[in-house]
Enzyme design. Sequence first.
Site, PDB file in Angstrom:
ATOM      1  CD  GLU A  33      -8.282   3.101  -8.484  1.00 10.87           C
ATOM      2  OE1 GLU A  33      -7.663   2.250  -9.153  1.00 10.87           O
ATOM      3  OE2 GLU A  33      -7.733   4.099  -8.019  1.00 10.87           O
ATOM      4  CG  HIS A  61     -17.377  -0.830  20.939  1.00  9.23           C
ATOM      5  ND1 HIS A  61     -18.110  -1.034  22.087  1.00  9.23           N
ATOM      6  CD2 HIS A  61     -16.820  -2.031  20.615  1.00  9.23           C
ATOM      7  CE1 HIS A  61     -17.982  -2.300  22.465  1.00  9.23           C
ATOM      8  NE2 HIS A  61     -17.213  -2.932  21.585  1.00  9.23           N
ATOM      9  CE  LYS A  75      -2.021   7.760 -11.499  1.00  8.02           C
ATOM     10  NZ  LYS A  75      -1.464   6.521 -12.046  1.00  8.02           N
TER      11      LYS A  75
HETATM   12  O1  PA5 Z   1      -5.440   0.409  -9.673  1.00 15.03           O
HETATM   13  C1  PA5 Z   1      -4.837   1.251 -10.290  1.00 15.03           C
HETATM   14  O2  PA5 Z   1      -4.536   1.098 -11.478  1.00 15.03           O
HETATM   15  C2  PA5 Z   1      -4.388   2.563  -9.638  1.00 15.03           C
HETATM   16  O3  PA5 Z   1      -4.859   2.711  -8.344  1.00 15.03           O
HETATM   17  C3  PA5 Z   1      -2.867   2.581  -9.588  1.00 15.03           C
HETATM   18  O4  PA5 Z   1      -2.420   1.469  -8.901  1.00 15.03           O
HETATM   19  C4  PA5 Z   1      -2.306   3.834  -8.938  1.00 15.03           C
HETATM   20  O5  PA5 Z   1      -2.808   4.974  -9.540  1.00 15.03           O
HETATM   21  C5  PA5 Z   1      -0.778   3.805  -9.044  1.00 15.03           C
HETATM   22  O6  PA5 Z   1      -0.400   3.699 -10.372  1.00 15.03           O
HETATM   23  P1  PA5 Z   1       1.031   3.233 -10.778  1.00 15.03           P
HETATM   24  O7  PA5 Z   1       1.233   1.833 -10.334  1.00 15.03           O
HETATM   25  O8  PA5 Z   1       1.053   3.373 -12.271  1.00 15.03           O
HETATM   26  O9  PA5 Z   1       2.011   4.156 -10.098  1.00 15.03           O
END
Ligand code: PA5
Length: 446
Positions: free
Chosen positions: A290, A311, A423
């Site tokens: 990400e 393995h 989302k």
């Molecule tokens: O790293 C990030 O920002 C995302 O992976 C969020 O953690 C994930 O989408 C969850 O979002 P939130 O904490 O707003 O529920």
Amino acid sequence: MSKIINYNYEFMSATKVGSFGFKKPELIELGKKLKTINKSLAKKKNSADMSFCKLPYDNTIITTLNKLSKQLQKKFTNMVVVGIGASDLGAKAIIRALAGRYANQIKGKGLKMYFAGNTTDPQILDDLLKVLDIKKTVFYIVSRSGSTIEPMVNFLYLRQRVIAKVGLNKSQQHFIITTLANKNPLFQIAKKEGYLILPHYAGGGRYSVLSANGLLPAAAAGFNIKKILDGAKVIDKLCKNNNLSSNSPFLFAALQFLAYKKRKQNISVLMPYNYYLNEFAFWFRQLWAESLGKDKLGITPIAALGPTDQHSQVQLYIDGPHDKIITFIISEKYINDLRVPKIANSDLAYLGGHSFNQILKIEHKATAVSLMENNRPNSTIYLPQLNEYYLGQLFFFFEMAAVYLGELLNINVFDQPGVEHSKKYMYGLLGRKGFAKEAREIKKFL
Ligand code: PA5
């Protein structure tokens, strides 16, 4: 015992893996950028994005969370962490690394930890509720945005079940919320219902493990969160160093950069030999994917596990395309080592008398050397031991390495437009106000 994790990158070098490895002058050249990068990061130190660097120094949170955890331990037996992505993976990595599979049950101290919220597969919550005594359970709901579908669906369902079990008045004590203090729906519900709110720290999810997100579960499970933060501080100090050879997170980032940019090695495997770092590898996977996967750039992270994947995956790593670099993590020492009993008159006699730790180290060495001999670049992070202190070091090491890599690649590591995109489609399809346009867009493809 050494006070710091040790990064050994000998097998990444061209002297060991030929044209697939880095050349010293390339690395020295990149090292020259470190001073400027550190200067530019220092300028951003008061930004929300970089505020994760302040978390290791937050003594107030240590006091608050330790006090809260003691109260929770008196009242409850279980904690369920409800979150997804960064709001789930950090806490999970800590609990797995420190509690393993059974530690909570063996020691009897601290709350037993469960995780829900990272899926809407109904089976998971249904199964959990079959074994959980709700009256003895506190639910820690973590969502920075306070609106992510998966944790919110689980939260709403749990809230209804808790109210049904203990009544509306008492249900309040069963929820603790971490979210941004703004108009988001979770924050609004939490305020209205009078749930305890531990506000989300200012920065983004992926860099939140050393905030309440990761530390409340750790403290509630009975672990020393001060030591986790002390470990992170050690790496933070290291990063102030403008000298390449003394700044291992930068060194790590520089080697990933060279592999990716100069040698088209666009897959980065993290393969801990500590079994209980398996969830840590998944935390790393999210951090890398990400943070760095954008603007048509990106290094694909793989979470592997040693020796299990010797393995399975290792065949591909040794014999497949030259598109990977591999990082191992291994402990120097195990708290409780075991020894293989001696056995006579058997082809297994050679195993007798060896300690498990010794065998694990041999397995790691054999794999690292085999990879190297097949011109597969690999490096190893040596942990003196897997405990709170060195785990804190590991988290901060990778967080800073991601930031440095972002600087080298000229990528903003703190946003995640791709995640936001889907989302919004989900909100649209589920009828959330304000997302009609997205609903129309996606419906064209349904
Ligand atoms: O790293 C990030 O920002 C995302 O992976 C969020 O953690 C994930 O989408 C969850 O979002 P939130 O904490 O707003 O529920």
